[in-house]
Design an enzyme around this catalytic site. Sequence first.
Site, PDB file in Angstrom:
ATOM      1  N   TYR A 152       0.873  -1.216  -0.005  1.00  0.00           N
ATOM      2  CA  TYR A 152       0.074   0.084   0.057  1.00  0.00           C
ATOM      3  C   TYR A 152       0.801   1.262  -0.062  1.00  0.00           C
ATOM      4  O   TYR A 152       0.561   2.168  -0.754  1.00  0.00           O
ATOM      5  CB  TYR A 152      -0.905   0.121   1.202  1.00  0.00           C
ATOM      6  CG  TYR A 152      -1.803   1.181   1.438  1.00  0.00           C
ATOM      7  CD1 TYR A 152      -3.028   1.271   0.635  1.00  0.00           C
ATOM      8  CD2 TYR A 152      -1.516   2.048   2.131  1.00  0.00           C
ATOM      9  CE1 TYR A 152      -4.032   2.128   0.448  1.00  0.00           C
ATOM     10  CE2 TYR A 152      -2.592   3.313   2.260  1.00  0.00           C
ATOM     11  CZ  TYR A 152      -3.901   3.227   1.344  1.00  0.00           C
ATOM     12  OH  TYR A 152      -4.710   4.224   1.840  1.00  0.00           O
ATOM     13  N   LYS A 156       1.127   4.149  -2.848  1.00  0.00           N
ATOM     14  CA  LYS A 156       0.870   5.497  -2.478  1.00  0.00           C
ATOM     15  C   LYS A 156       2.161   6.567  -2.817  1.00  0.00           C
ATOM     16  O   LYS A 156       2.003   7.655  -3.086  1.00  0.00           O
ATOM     17  CB  LYS A 156       0.165   5.797  -1.291  1.00  0.00           C
ATOM     18  CG  LYS A 156      -0.966   5.063  -1.142  1.00  0.00           C
ATOM     19  CD  LYS A 156      -2.206   5.514  -1.806  1.00  0.00           C
ATOM     20  CE  LYS A 156      -3.410   5.093  -1.378  1.00  0.00           C
ATOM     21  NZ  LYS A 156      -4.396   5.388  -2.459  1.00  0.00           N
TER      22      LYS A 156
HETATM   23  P1  NAD Z   1     -13.317   2.632   0.570  1.00  0.00           P
HETATM   24  O1  NAD Z   1     -13.233   1.064   0.535  1.00  0.00           O
HETATM   25  O2  NAD Z   1     -14.517   2.892   1.408  1.00  0.00           O
HETATM   26  O3  NAD Z   1     -13.881   2.882  -0.966  1.00  0.00           O
HETATM   27  C1  NAD Z   1     -12.968   2.659  -2.090  1.00  0.00           C
HETATM   28  C2  NAD Z   1     -13.892   2.524  -3.314  1.00  0.00           C
HETATM   29  O4  NAD Z   1     -13.045   2.217  -4.407  1.00  0.00           O
HETATM   30  C3  NAD Z   1     -15.041   1.795  -3.177  1.00  0.00           C
HETATM   31  O5  NAD Z   1     -16.310   2.139  -3.821  1.00  0.00           O
HETATM   32  C4  NAD Z   1     -14.612   0.293  -3.897  1.00  0.00           C
HETATM   33  O6  NAD Z   1     -15.671  -0.254  -4.587  1.00  0.00           O
HETATM   34  C5  NAD Z   1     -13.589   1.190  -4.943  1.00  0.00           C
HETATM   35  N1  NAD Z   1     -12.768   0.061  -5.761  1.00  0.00           N
HETATM   36  C6  NAD Z   1     -12.121  -0.832  -5.050  1.00  0.00           C
HETATM   37  N2  NAD Z   1     -11.216  -1.167  -6.065  1.00  0.00           N
HETATM   38  C7  NAD Z   1     -11.889  -0.786  -7.420  1.00  0.00           C
HETATM   39  C8  NAD Z   1     -11.498  -1.174  -8.680  1.00  0.00           C
HETATM   40  N3  NAD Z   1     -10.511  -2.033  -8.945  1.00  0.00           N
HETATM   41  N4  NAD Z   1     -12.154  -0.468  -9.633  1.00  0.00           N
HETATM   42  C9  NAD Z   1     -12.967   0.507  -9.269  1.00  0.00           C
HETATM   43  N5  NAD Z   1     -13.225   0.806  -8.001  1.00  0.00           N
HETATM   44  C10 NAD Z   1     -12.574   0.229  -7.050  1.00  0.00           C
HETATM   45  O7  NAD Z   1     -12.294   3.336   0.888  1.00  0.00           O
HETATM   46  P2  NAD Z   1     -11.807   4.810   1.210  1.00  0.00           P
HETATM   47  O8  NAD Z   1     -11.421   4.820   2.695  1.00  0.00           O
HETATM   48  O9  NAD Z   1     -12.940   5.695   0.749  1.00  0.00           O
HETATM   49  O10 NAD Z   1     -10.716   5.036   0.357  1.00  0.00           O
HETATM   50  C11 NAD Z   1     -10.577   5.722  -0.617  1.00  0.00           C
HETATM   51  C12 NAD Z   1      -9.242   6.308  -1.124  1.00  0.00           C
HETATM   52  O11 NAD Z   1      -8.689   6.963  -0.088  1.00  0.00           O
HETATM   53  C13 NAD Z   1      -8.365   5.145  -1.529  1.00  0.00           C
HETATM   54  O12 NAD Z   1      -7.380   5.422  -2.585  1.00  0.00           O
HETATM   55  C14 NAD Z   1      -7.592   4.748  -0.111  1.00  0.00           C
HETATM   56  O13 NAD Z   1      -6.297   4.296  -0.406  1.00  0.00           O
HETATM   57  C15 NAD Z   1      -7.365   6.310   0.421  1.00  0.00           C
HETATM   58  N6  NAD Z   1      -7.087   6.466   1.651  1.00  0.00           N
HETATM   59  C16 NAD Z   1      -8.026   6.264   2.659  1.00  0.00           C
HETATM   60  C17 NAD Z   1      -7.626   6.403   4.243  1.00  0.00           C
HETATM   61  C18 NAD Z   1      -8.534   5.744   5.061  1.00  0.00           C
HETATM   62  O14 NAD Z   1      -8.100   5.974   6.389  1.00  0.00           O
HETATM   63  N7  NAD Z   1      -9.717   5.698   5.132  1.00  0.00           N
HETATM   64  C19 NAD Z   1      -6.312   7.042   4.401  1.00  0.00           C
HETATM   65  C20 NAD Z   1      -5.553   7.371   3.270  1.00  0.00           C
HETATM   66  C21 NAD Z   1      -5.677   7.074   1.895  1.00  0.00           C
END
Ligand code: NAD
Length: 244
Positions: A152, A156
């Site tokens: 991961y 990133k």
């Molecule tokens: P989440 O799992 O709630 O949502 C992720 C979304 O991406 C989902 O709707 C899922 O269906 C979609 N997805 C996954 N694989 C896919 C694919 N192959 N093709 C199309 N869509 C796909 O996660 P989140 O927390 O909302 O994360 C959103 C972004 O933010 C991600 O890139 C994550 O790495 C980043 N992020 C999240 C956090 C956190 O603490 N939640 C921290 C840092 C970064």
Amino acid sequence: MADNGKIALVTGGARGIGLEICRELLAAGMTVVVADIQEKLFDQTRQALGKADLDCRKLDVTDSVAFTALVDAVVEQYGRLDVLVNNAGITRDGLLLRMDDGDWDLVLRVNLYSAFYGTRAASKHMVRQKSGSIINMASYSGIEGNRGQANYSASKAGMIGLTKTTAKELAGKNIRCNAVAPGFIATEMTAVLPQQAKDIALSLIPLKTMGQPQDVARAVRFLACDDSAYITGQVLSVDGGMHT
Ligand code: NAD
């Protein structure tokens, strides 16, 4: 052009941070297209956003051909593409010594390769328009590293390199590219973490609380809109002060 009427494509927009990004961009007056692998969430997404006619399209962002075709179809339908948010992402955590090739590959493909596919496809149209804003979802883990997240954090960190290079290559065409680096945000991605991991994460946050998806979405909105017209190649941390 003003932000009102812009066309935006948000990957992973069906839930979590992506859904809140859609809400913010809609509030800025944009037309938003959601691209997500989980078609079954679309009714819920439309309901959450109070927009029955929200344009939701099924896409696996790891499919380069399908991603390019979707971007072309959006431009065909709406005439342009002003904003691309490469937000779709997953985790497959595990310590480095035990991480198998499958979990390494999948996370790199979903989180990083996809952003390259989308950026290449979108920028072709943005170059023609001589305008556009691309926002990549990075992470605190990509800046600082994080135990159990070799795949991961590498994805990133790669996102940040892609962001900076895209910004440099396309600035001459008035296309901006920035990244947002969230810390620990309350979504389904983090809900599955064991309590001990949550406690450790919380203890590292100077503002002493988890972020909300809306906190990240507001930063994305800023970078998507003309308010940030002179900002490109940057990584905006939204992490309660963890990275300074
Ligand atoms: P989440 O799992 O709630 O949502 C992720 C979304 O991406 C989902 O709707 C899922 O269906 C979609 N997805 C996954 N694989 C896919 C694919 N192959 N093709 C199309 N869509 C796909 O996660 P989140 O927390 O909302 O994360 C959103 C972004 O933010 C991600 O890139 C994550 O790495 C980043 N992020 C999240 C956090 C956190 O603490 N939640 C921290 C840092 C970064």
